[in-house]
Enzyme design. Structure first.
Site, short mmCIF file in Angstrom:
data_model
loop_
_atom_site.label_atom_id
_atom_site.label_comp_id
_atom_site.label_asym_id
_atom_site.label_seq_id
_atom_site.Cartn_x
_atom_site.Cartn_y
_atom_site.Cartn_z
N ARG A 73 1.22 -6.46 20.02
CA ARG A 73 2.28 -7.40 19.64
C ARG A 73 3.14 -7.84 20.81
NH1 ARG A 73 4.01 -6.48 13.82
NH2 ARG A 73 2.75 -4.73 13.15
N GLY A 168 -6.62 -3.77 21.94
CA GLY A 168 -7.60 -2.77 22.38
C GLY A 168 -8.85 -2.75 21.52
N GLY A 198 -2.38 1.28 12.16
CA GLY A 198 -1.51 0.94 11.04
C GLY A 198 -2.18 0.21 9.89
N ILE A 238 7.97 -2.18 -1.80
CA ILE A 238 8.37 -3.45 -1.17
C ILE A 238 8.91 -4.41 -2.22
CG2 ILE A 238 7.53 -5.49 0.07
CD1 ILE A 238 5.64 -3.66 1.60
N GLU A 257 3.82 -6.82 -12.62
CA GLU A 257 3.18 -5.56 -12.22
C GLU A 257 1.92 -5.35 -13.05
OE1 GLU A 257 3.40 -2.79 -10.03
OE2 GLU A 257 1.73 -2.06 -11.25
N ASP A 367 -0.79 5.10 9.00
CA ASP A 367 -1.24 4.30 7.85
C ASP A 367 -2.74 4.09 7.81
OD1 ASP A 367 1.39 3.99 7.08
OD2 ASP A 367 1.38 1.80 7.11
N HIS A 499 32.94 20.34 -1.54
CA HIS A 499 33.51 19.54 -2.63
C HIS A 499 34.52 18.57 -2.05
CE1 HIS A 499 35.19 18.58 -6.55
NE2 HIS A 499 36.39 18.71 -6.00
C1 LIG Z 1 8.40 -4.23 4.48
C2 LIG Z 1 8.11 -2.80 4.79
C3 LIG Z 1 9.12 -1.89 4.73
C4 LIG Z 1 8.84 -0.55 4.99
N1 LIG Z 1 9.88 0.33 4.90
C5 LIG Z 1 9.63 1.63 5.13
C6 LIG Z 1 10.69 2.57 5.07
O1 LIG Z 1 11.84 2.22 4.78
N2 LIG Z 1 10.40 3.86 5.33
C7 LIG Z 1 9.14 4.27 5.65
O2 LIG Z 1 8.94 5.48 5.87
N3 LIG Z 1 8.12 3.41 5.72
C8 LIG Z 1 8.33 2.09 5.48
N4 LIG Z 1 7.31 1.21 5.55
C9 LIG Z 1 5.98 1.72 5.92
C10 LIG Z 1 5.91 1.89 7.44
O3 LIG Z 1 6.20 0.67 8.05
C11 LIG Z 1 4.53 2.36 7.85
O4 LIG Z 1 4.17 3.51 7.11
C12 LIG Z 1 4.51 2.70 9.32
O5 LIG Z 1 4.87 1.58 10.09
C13 LIG Z 1 3.12 3.19 9.74
O6 LIG Z 1 3.11 3.45 11.09
P1 LIG Z 1 1.78 3.34 11.97
O7 LIG Z 1 2.17 3.69 13.34
O8 LIG Z 1 0.68 4.09 11.32
O9 LIG Z 1 1.35 1.81 11.88
P2 LIG Z 1 2.12 0.45 12.24
O10 LIG Z 1 3.58 0.58 12.18
O11 LIG Z 1 1.47 -0.60 11.38
O12 LIG Z 1 1.76 0.20 13.76
C14 LIG Z 1 0.47 -0.10 14.19
C15 LIG Z 1 0.56 -0.90 15.46
O13 LIG Z 1 -0.75 -1.02 16.01
C16 LIG Z 1 -0.89 -2.29 16.59
N5 LIG Z 1 -2.33 -2.58 16.68
C17 LIG Z 1 -3.21 -2.72 15.66
N6 LIG Z 1 -4.46 -2.92 16.13
C18 LIG Z 1 -4.35 -2.90 17.49
C19 LIG Z 1 -5.30 -3.05 18.55
N7 LIG Z 1 -6.59 -3.23 18.29
N8 LIG Z 1 -4.83 -2.99 19.80
C20 LIG Z 1 -3.51 -2.80 20.07
N9 LIG Z 1 -2.59 -2.64 19.11
C21 LIG Z 1 -3.00 -2.69 17.84
C22 LIG Z 1 -0.12 -3.21 15.63
O14 LIG Z 1 0.29 -4.40 16.29
C23 LIG Z 1 1.05 -2.32 15.23
O15 LIG Z 1 2.19 -2.57 16.03
C24 LIG Z 1 7.54 -0.14 5.32
C25 LIG Z 1 6.51 -1.07 5.40
C26 LIG Z 1 6.79 -2.38 5.13
C27 LIG Z 1 5.67 -3.38 5.20
N1 LIG Z 2 11.18 2.74 1.43
C1 LIG Z 2 9.96 2.97 1.91
O1 LIG Z 2 9.65 4.07 2.35
C2 LIG Z 2 8.96 1.87 1.93
C3 LIG Z 2 9.38 0.56 1.83
C4 LIG Z 2 8.42 -0.43 1.82
C5 LIG Z 2 7.09 -0.10 1.96
N2 LIG Z 2 6.72 1.19 2.07
C6 LIG Z 2 5.30 1.57 2.19
O2 LIG Z 2 4.50 0.41 2.23
C7 LIG Z 2 3.45 0.54 1.29
C8 LIG Z 2 3.15 -0.79 0.69
O3 LIG Z 2 4.22 -1.22 -0.19
P1 LIG Z 2 3.91 -2.03 -1.49
O4 LIG Z 2 5.16 -2.16 -2.28
O5 LIG Z 2 3.16 -3.26 -1.12
O6 LIG Z 2 2.84 -1.10 -2.23
P2 LIG Z 2 3.00 0.03 -3.35
O7 LIG Z 2 1.73 0.75 -3.35
O8 LIG Z 2 4.28 0.76 -3.23
O9 LIG Z 2 3.14 -0.82 -4.70
C9 LIG Z 2 2.21 -1.78 -5.06
C10 LIG Z 2 2.38 -2.09 -6.53
O10 LIG Z 2 1.61 -3.24 -6.81
C11 LIG Z 2 0.90 -3.02 -8.01
N3 LIG Z 2 -0.28 -3.89 -7.98
C12 LIG Z 2 -1.44 -3.68 -7.33
N4 LIG Z 2 -2.27 -4.73 -7.51
C13 LIG Z 2 -1.59 -5.62 -8.28
C14 LIG Z 2 -1.88 -6.91 -8.81
N5 LIG Z 2 -3.05 -7.49 -8.57
N6 LIG Z 2 -0.97 -7.54 -9.56
C15 LIG Z 2 0.24 -6.94 -9.81
N7 LIG Z 2 0.59 -5.73 -9.34
C16 LIG Z 2 -0.31 -5.09 -8.57
C17 LIG Z 2 0.60 -1.53 -8.02
O11 LIG Z 2 0.34 -1.07 -9.31
C18 LIG Z 2 1.89 -0.97 -7.44
O12 LIG Z 2 2.85 -0.73 -8.42
C19 LIG Z 2 3.93 1.54 0.26
O13 LIG Z 2 2.84 2.30 -0.19
C20 LIG Z 2 4.90 2.38 0.98
O14 LIG Z 2 4.23 3.55 1.40
C21 LIG Z 2 7.64 2.19 2.05
#
Ligand SMILES: Cc1cc2nc3c(=O)[nH]c(=O)nc-3n(C[C@H](O)[C@H](O)[C@H](O)COP(=O)(O)OP(=O)(O)OC[C@H]3O[C@@H](n4cnc5c(N)ncnc54)[C@H](O)[C@@H]3O)c2cc1C
Ligand SMILES: NC(=O)c1ccc[n+]([C@@H]2O[C@H](COP(=O)([O-])OP(=O)(O)OC[C@H]3O[C@@H](n4cnc5c(N)ncnc54)[C@H](O)[C@@H]3O)[C@@H](O)[C@H]2O)c1
Length: 520
Positions: A73, A168, A198, A238, A257, A367, A499
């Site tokens: 990125r 990579g 990820g 999300i 849902e 992930d 408390h």
């Molecule tokens: C909207 C949203 C909100 C979230 N909120 C939370 C939260 O509040 N709390 C929480 O615990 N989790 C949250 N998550 C989940 C969390 O973001 C992921 O679980 C976490 O980022 C996973 O970390 P990772 O390092 O495995 O992968 P990623 O964070 O996805 O990082 C992977 C990285 O690898 C890079 N990459 C991929 N392929 C290549 C390649 N071939 N060469 C070089 N680089 C590459 C990508 O660009 C990326 O930067 C959220 C996710 C989303 C989408």
């Molecule tokens: N606060 C946090 O820690 C946080 C915040 C955001 C995301 N995340 C991570 O990111 C991941 C992805 O988030 P998310 O909300 O996309 O996934 P999620 O797995 O939390 O929820 C997806 C929902 O979509 C439903 N669904 C699946 N297919 C469907 C369809 N065709 N039509 C309607 N509903 C459908 C599922 O039954 C489920 O309830 C989560 O698993 C979570 O681990 C974590």
């Protein structure tokens, strides 16, 4: 024996990472040894600079391993933290905004707006007017995120992690070709390679994401206007968090849902109260419903929905549709098939208890492997993985990974739900305490929710804790620590709690589990 086993490609079906109850604490010695400092070859190469990858890289360097992290990125922090600091049309990924952190910032800003509008008057704080300045709110979010994420590059420098910006791809189990962001290709060699690439949004047939009208979480974090009508597909983390943001800002919100319940992983009792609370805030739910088509031709989009099991169709209007039906592992273009790295049907890289794939010297974390898709879990994976590589003890316990939904109230949990305990056949006791009986929650007039504790009947060992309350995401760590140490509900109940705090609700729920609470 262990290192001999790792020298040949393992049958992953025999040695599979088990996802559920795993305690990684075996002593591990890397079969590949370490490069002496100054060698061109790295001890560890991490592909991906998200919470899994960047934490693994820093920990590896702290353990004295020569380490390189490759990130495509142009900014570290991955899905969770990344700020698009190199905007470029040629590289749209570099425009991607921080996800976890942006969402966290927007949840806080919109909660403040909601409080000012709806709660301040009852606390005797009156305004003549409160309005939203969306560009200022977005700017605050970007500033908060960029301040936090710039720090990671600093940490790389401090810990002497070599940082390569580019995409990579495996050439061999010890060589990665990188198409660099500046242009050109370089080859990075490593004795141990960690895949930390990820996940990406799961797309749905017939619902093409354009990040303008039909958005993923990335687009939903950067909408230029408050949508009049927002339809969210998927009532998971999300959908509910992002839905809360735009609902608070005035959108009319419908969540579609597929399953019969919101957040399927949540304890049923908490979920029931949570859904009621969200409905009171104005969220509309269409459960057991699927979107079958989206017509984007008019000013307002038309979504055709029908019962999940088939049946009569109806039409929903929307200005913006958020697709949040889960995420899928991201391994595109990595060359894993050519390398023979085993993956499951969902595309997740399969690893054993030491995060090793079936190809010796190649590991995977975060992930991209089975397990909860959470930033803190990815970080734990990263630390344990490099500890194994360095010949030390690695430890992750997926049974005690807390999960938090950052809505208001928040919902946090650790351990098993009541249904899971019931299904396991273990006899158990449940203790509950409503926030309405907690003095702090009452004093601040924010008393919606409860604490629920499930403990084994025979031993009183705590098996699961579920909290719906303001700041549940902070409260959950006391139970998480207690459970990690095998505590009983009586252990928690007999610990003196200050408390007036909301933590007292955890103590009272623990009292209710093994005996009786005082305040109800
Ligand atoms: C909207 C949203 C909100 C979230 N909120 C939370 C939260 O509040 N709390 C929480 O615990 N989790 C949250 N998550 C989940 C969390 O973001 C992921 O679980 C976490 O980022 C996973 O970390 P990772 O390092 O495995 O992968 P990623 O964070 O996805 O990082 C992977 C990285 O690898 C890079 N990459 C991929 N392929 C290549 C390649 N071939 N060469 C070089 N680089 C590459 C990508 O660009 C990326 O930067 C959220 C996710 C989303 C989408
Ligand atoms: N606060 C946090 O820690 C946080 C915040 C955001 C995301 N995340 C991570 O990111 C991941 C992805 O988030 P998310 O909300 O996309 O996934 P999620 O797995 O939390 O929820 C997806 C929902 O979509 C439903 N669904 C699946 N297919 C469907 C369809 N065709 N039509 C309607 N509903 C459908 C599922 O039954 C489920 O309830 C989560 O698993 C979570 O681990 C974590």
């Amino acid at each position: 024996m262990a290192s001999l086993a790792r020298r040949k490609a393992l049958s992953i079906s025999d040695f599979l990472y088990r996802g559920g109850t795993v305690r990684f604490s075996a002593l591990g010695l890397s079969s590949r040894g370490f490069a002496s400092s100054g060698s061109e070859e790295n001890d560890v190469v991490v592909i991906g600079g998200g919470p899994g990858g960047y934490v693994a890289a820093i920990k590896a360097a702290q353990l004295g391993l020569k380490t390189t992290c490759i990130e495509k990125r142009g900014a570290l922090g991955g899905t969770c933290l990344n700020v698009g600091c190199i905007p470029s049309k040629a590289n749209p990924l570099s425009l991607s905004l921080s996800l976890c952190l942006s969402l966290c910032a927007l949840l806080h800003s919109t909660h403040m707006y909601h409080e000012a509008k709806h709660s301040f008057p009852s606390h005797g704080v009156k305004f003549t007017d409160v309005e939203v300045d969306l560009p200022a709110m977005m700017a605050q979010k970007d500033k908060a995120v960029s301040n936090l994420t710039r720090g990671i590059e600093g940490l790389f420098k401090k810990n002497k992690v070599n940082y390569v910006k580019g995409f990579g791809k495996f050439l061999s189990p010890s060589e990665i070709s990188v198409d660099t962001i500046e242009g050109g290709t370089t080859v990075i060699k490593g004795k141990n390679i960690i895949i930390a690439t990820g996940s990406d949004v799961k797309s749905l047939p017939g619902v093409a994401i354009d990040e303008k009208k039909i958005v993923s979480s990335t687009g939903a974090l950067a909408l230029a206007e408050i949508p009049k009508k927002l339809v969210v597909i998927g009532a998971g983390y999300i959908g509910l968090e992002m839905g809360s943001v735009w609902l608070r800002l005035g959108s009319e919100l419908t969540v579609v849902e597929f399953g019969p319940n919101i957040v399927p992983s949540m304890d049923f009792e908490i979920r029931k109260q949570f859904q009621r609370s969200l409905e009171k805030q104005g969220m509309k739910f269409m459960l057991s419903t699927k979107v079958v088509a989206v017509d984007t031709s008019g000013d307002e989009m038309k979504l055709t929905v029908e019962p999940a099991s088939g049946g009569e169709q109806s039409v929903l209007g929307a200005d913006v549709v958020l697709v949040s039906a889960g995420r899928v592992p991201y391994t595109a273009g990595l060359g894993l098939d050519e390398m023979g790295v085993e993956m499951d049907k969902a595309g997740r890289v399969l690893v054993n208890e030491r995060f090793t794939t079936n190809v010796p010297g190649v590991y995977a974390i975060g992930d991209v492997i089975p397990g909860p898709m959470l930033a803190h879990k990815a970080e734990e994976d990263g630390v344990a993985c490099v500890e194994f590589i360095a010949g030390k003890h690695g430890h992750v316990d997926y049974d005690f990974v807390p999960g938090v939904v950052y809505t208001h109230p928040e919902v946090a949990s650790v351990g098993k739900t009541e249904d899971q305990v019931k299904a396991s056949g273990v006899e158990y006791r449940v203790g509950k305490f409503p926030l309405l009986a907690n003095s702090r929650a009452k004093a601040i007039d924010d008393a919606e929710g409860l604490v629920k504790i499930i403990a084994e009947k025979e031993t009183d060992r705590v098996l699961g804790v579920h909290i719906m309350s303001p700041n549940a995401g902070e409260l959950i760590h006391e139970p998480a620590l207690a459970m990690q140490y095998g505590a009983s509900s009586e252990d928690i109940a007999r610990t003196c709690h200050a408390h007036p705090t909301m933590s007292e609700a955890v103590k009272e729920a623990a009292m209710a589990t093994y005996d009786k609470p005082i305040h109800i």
